[in-house]
Design an enzyme around this catalytic site. Structure first.
Site, PDB file in Angstrom:
ATOM      1  N   HIS A 202       0.644  -1.024  -0.350  1.00  0.00           N
ATOM      2  CA  HIS A 202       0.015  -0.063  -0.365  1.00  0.00           C
ATOM      3  C   HIS A 202       0.610   1.276  -0.293  1.00  0.00           C
ATOM      4  CE1 HIS A 202      -2.755  -2.602   0.762  1.00  0.00           C
ATOM      5  NE2 HIS A 202      -3.642  -2.272   0.321  1.00  0.00           N
ATOM      6  N   ARG A 309     -10.011   4.812  -0.869  1.00  0.00           N
ATOM      7  CA  ARG A 309      -9.777   4.108   0.195  1.00  0.00           C
ATOM      8  C   ARG A 309      -9.835   4.754   0.980  1.00  0.00           C
ATOM      9  NH1 ARG A 309      -5.292   2.462  -4.082  1.00  0.00           N
ATOM     10  NH2 ARG A 309      -5.835   0.356  -3.692  1.00  0.00           N
ATOM     11  N   GLU A 444     -12.087 -10.375  -4.947  1.00  0.00           N
ATOM     12  CA  GLU A 444     -10.649  -9.702  -4.796  1.00  0.00           C
ATOM     13  C   GLU A 444      -9.848 -10.704  -3.256  1.00  0.00           C
ATOM     14  OE1 GLU A 444      -8.964  -6.546  -2.614  1.00  0.00           O
ATOM     15  OE2 GLU A 444     -11.046  -6.347  -1.414  1.00  0.00           O
ATOM     16  N   ASP A 468      -4.941  -7.692  -4.344  1.00  0.00           N
ATOM     17  CA  ASP A 468      -5.152  -8.983  -3.724  1.00  0.00           C
ATOM     18  C   ASP A 468      -5.777 -10.078  -4.207  1.00  0.00           C
ATOM     19  OD1 ASP A 468      -4.691  -7.981  -0.990  1.00  0.00           O
ATOM     20  OD2 ASP A 468      -7.344  -6.577  -1.241  1.00  0.00           O
ATOM     21  N   CYS A 515     -10.668  -2.507 -10.140  1.00  0.00           N
ATOM     22  CA  CYS A 515     -10.085  -0.811  -9.604  1.00  0.00           C
ATOM     23  C   CYS A 515      -8.083  -1.613  -8.697  1.00  0.00           C
ATOM     24  CB  CYS A 515     -10.259  -0.242  -8.494  1.00  0.00           C
ATOM     25  SG  CYS A 515     -10.858  -1.477  -6.992  1.00  0.00           S
TER      26      CYS A 515
HETATM   27  C1  PEP Z   1      -7.189  -4.423  -4.295  1.00  0.00           C
HETATM   28  O1  PEP Z   1      -6.429  -6.023  -3.878  1.00  0.00           O
HETATM   29  O2  PEP Z   1      -6.560  -4.760  -5.839  1.00  0.00           O
HETATM   30  C2  PEP Z   1      -7.738  -3.271  -4.232  1.00  0.00           C
HETATM   31  C3  PEP Z   1      -7.766  -2.430  -5.639  1.00  0.00           C
HETATM   32  O3  PEP Z   1      -7.312  -3.192  -3.177  1.00  0.00           O
HETATM   33  P1  PEP Z   1      -5.975  -3.100  -2.055  1.00  0.00           P
HETATM   34  O4  PEP Z   1      -4.766  -2.567  -2.669  1.00  0.00           O
HETATM   35  O5  PEP Z   1      -6.699  -1.547  -1.186  1.00  0.00           O
HETATM   36  O6  PEP Z   1      -6.071  -3.925  -1.905  1.00  0.00           O
HETATM   37 MG    MG Z   2      -7.475  -5.354  -1.547  1.00  0.00          MG
END
Ligand code: PEP
Ligand code: MG
Length: 591
Positions: A202, A309, A444, A468, A515
């Site tokens: 992240h 987020r 995910e 994920d 996304c």
């Molecule tokens: C993902 O997992 O692709 C997602 C968009 O969520 P994050 O990256 O915040 O886990």
């Molecule tokens: Mg995710």
């Protein structure tokens, strides 16, 4: 690339890592250290003790000058009253009792100054911190801050925050947590290079969102660096070059020329609609973490915010924000995007996103553990509070609500029960919200892929989180750089899962967005469009280039490419084929 810097006369060293955020930057190194410093403890011979005391005095002097400078800056920019905060810090540095105590500790224990200083200030801190008087407790916090700064100056490291940097630098760190990135002043960061981390950790996603080039997983990076070194970070190839020579900088200058050419071409297309060459529309949305990012995204002609987020606010504050704070934050972003829609994702804490003062137990497998919707369903009060804040913000614009990390239908049902309760609480108080707010879930986890037909009965829309999905599908921790080579979004298992989800979404009539980070990678665009995903959400700096590329091939070409790719077995070949498709249409324009 920062052209102002002279090439170094020091020895050039190239290190390899993982490309994490595109771009090239060159600049002076800024060593980022975490808030909690490791305070070394070693013995100092009696005859060396005077030297140790001189080091202490020198650190006091440097720290005093630094704080004075900060104080002057604050007085100039914010006013004398605000600057007064730093007077207390300066007083600590002149406090005779404290200075004497540290010197005594050095003489009586024979330990190094850092350790003695730490022990003495900790003793004072513990005393002040347990007092009732708020003013004195605040002085305890000042003391801790000063003690950290002194220790950093003693060991020759720079402060953790970037607030004190005058010129933008290349940030180098062993690792970087999302809360570290959240607290950085991004205008002071030219590029990021870290020893650990993966492509979709992240902290890296945040770097990408602000257009900062980044390379992660660079082993032994910090060992080879010394003060005054410069670093070139190549976020395309995943290289970092310590003290690049003139020849290297010239070579990278040429890369810069090509990037500039592409940037100009992309800008020429900025006002054109997002259509494939044969006129098929596709919609681009922005992933954003802050209302400011939403404002920036609105300038890049996107169709709305596809993923907000919410945990970013929690991480920046390092605590659970109140309902009022959350409401104000969501309202600001909703109004910034209005009349376009904002998909607000409920709290996704856990995994690599943890609050340092949380009540969480240490987990062996945090990404497989107490995360996102699992955390929210076990903490209904926290969840209800957030749901109320989001619902209240929905009265001010166009909001959709989305649940993360769903692995079964039961979770969606339970989340919706709590959503209904939050709505009732607001209705009882006659607080307005959008009664027809749409509710979606992230796809995910592999189980969500498999049962997406069942999930479709419970939600209004889907959003595929490939970051994920890739890690869970391939059993590869997304932030573990030892196995980063196995984190392959091009894996056939991923492509087939996407194909399945897209087919089910079409059959059940559920709108679907991608996304995850692949949505912002132009190489993936023909595959995603060919599979039927025409809603994509990515970091704002990537939007224009994505649209530019999308305008250079037809729907038919995408379909043919998908058929070809679905028959391929090896991720590296798929990757090469996507690059070839891209190069034929874009790289050749730049030659
Ligand atoms: C993902 O997992 O692709 C997602 C968009 O969520 P994050 O990256 O915040 O886990
Ligand atoms: Mg995710």
């Amino acid at each position: 690339m920062d052209d102002d810097l002279e090439p170094s006369t020091k020895h050039e060293i190239t290190l390899f890592g993982i490309p994490a955020s595109p771009g090239v930057a060159h600049g002076q190194v800024f060593r980022f250290l975490h808030e909690e410093l490791e305070v070394l403890n070693y013995e100092v011979k009696e005859e060396d003790q005077p030297k140790e005391i001189s080091r202490f005095k020198e650190a006091l002097r440097i720290t005093y000058d630094q704080i004075k400078e900060v104080r002057e800056g604050v007085a100039k920019n914010l006013g004398e009253k605000e600057a007064g905060i730093f007077d207390a810090h300066l007083m600590v540095l002149e406090d005779k009792a404290l200075i004497d105590d540290v010197e005594k500790e050095i003489r009586s224990t024979g330990d190094n100054v850092e350790q003695c200083l730490y022990r003495v200030t900790q003793k004072y801190y513990d005393y002040f911190n347990q007092l009732e008087d708020v003013y004195l407790r605040e002085r305890a916090a000042d003391l801790k801050d000063i003690s950290r700064r002194l220790i950093r100056n003693l060991i020759g490291a720079t402060a953790a925050g970037t607030a004190f940097l005058e010129d933008p630098r290349v940030l180098v760190s062993e690792d970087l947590t999302p809360s570290d990135t959240a607290s950085l002043d991004r205008s002071k960061i030219l590029a990021i290079a870290t020893e650990t981390g993966g492509q979709t950790s992240h902290a890296v996603i945040m770097a990408r969102a602000s257009g900062v080039p980044a390379v992660v997983g660079v082993r032994s990076l910090t060992e080879g660096l010394s003060g005054g070194d410069t670093l070139l970070v190549d976020g395309f190839e995943g290289l970092v070059i310590i003290n690049p020579t003139e020849t290297t900088l010239f070579r990278y200058g040429k890369v810069g020329v090509r990037r500039k050419k592409l940037k100009d071409l992309v800008e020429e297309d900025a006002k054109e609609p997002a259509l494939t060459k044969d006129g098929q529309p596709f919609q681009l949305f922005a992933n954003a973490d802050t209302p400011e990012e939403v404002n920036a995204a609105m300038e890049s002609a996107c169709e709305g915010v596809g993923l907000f987020r919410t945990e970013a606010l929690f991480l920046r504050k390092n605590e659970m924000p109140t309902e009022e704070v959350q409401f104000a934050h969501y309202r600001e972003l909703v109004e910034a995007a209005k009349p376009l829609s904002v998909t607000i994702r409920t709290l996704d804490l856990g995994g690599d996103k943890v609050l340092s003062q949380g009540d969480r137990e240490q987990e062996n497998n945090p990404f497989m553990g107490f995360r996102a919707i699992r955390y929210c369903l076990q903490n209904p009060e926290t969840f209800l509070l957030q749901l109320r804040a989001i619902l209240r913000a929905s009265a001010f614009g166009n909001v959709k609500l989305m649940f993360p990390m769903i692995s079964g239908v039961g979770e969606v049902i339970r989340a919706k029960v709590l959503l209904e309760r939050a709505k009732n609480e607001l209705r009882e108080k006659a607080v307005g919200f959008d009664e027809s707010i749409e509710v979606g879930c992230m796809i995910e986890t592999p189980s969500a892929v498999t049962i997406c037909d069942l999930l479709a009965k419970e939600v209004d829309f889907f959003s595929v989180g490939t970051n994920d999905l890739v890690q869970y599908l391939l059993a590869v921790d997304r932030v573990n750089n030892q196995i980063a080579y196995l984190y392959e979004p091009h894996h056939p298992a991923v492509i087939r899962s996407l194909e399945h989800v897209s087919r089910v979404a079409q059959r059940t009539g559920k709108p679907i967005t991608v996304c995850g980070e692949i949505a912002g990678d132009p190489h993936f665009l023909p595959i995603l469009l060919g599979l039927g995903f025409d809603h994509l959400s990515c970091a704002p700096p990537l939007l224009q280039e994505l649209k530019f590329f999308g305008r250079r091939f037809t729907q038919q070409e995408c379909k043919e490419l998908v058929n070809e790719i679905l028959a391929m077995g090896r991720p590296v070949r798929i990757k090469e084929r996507l690059k070839e498709f891209y190069d034929l249409r874009v790289a050749d324009l730049l030659a």
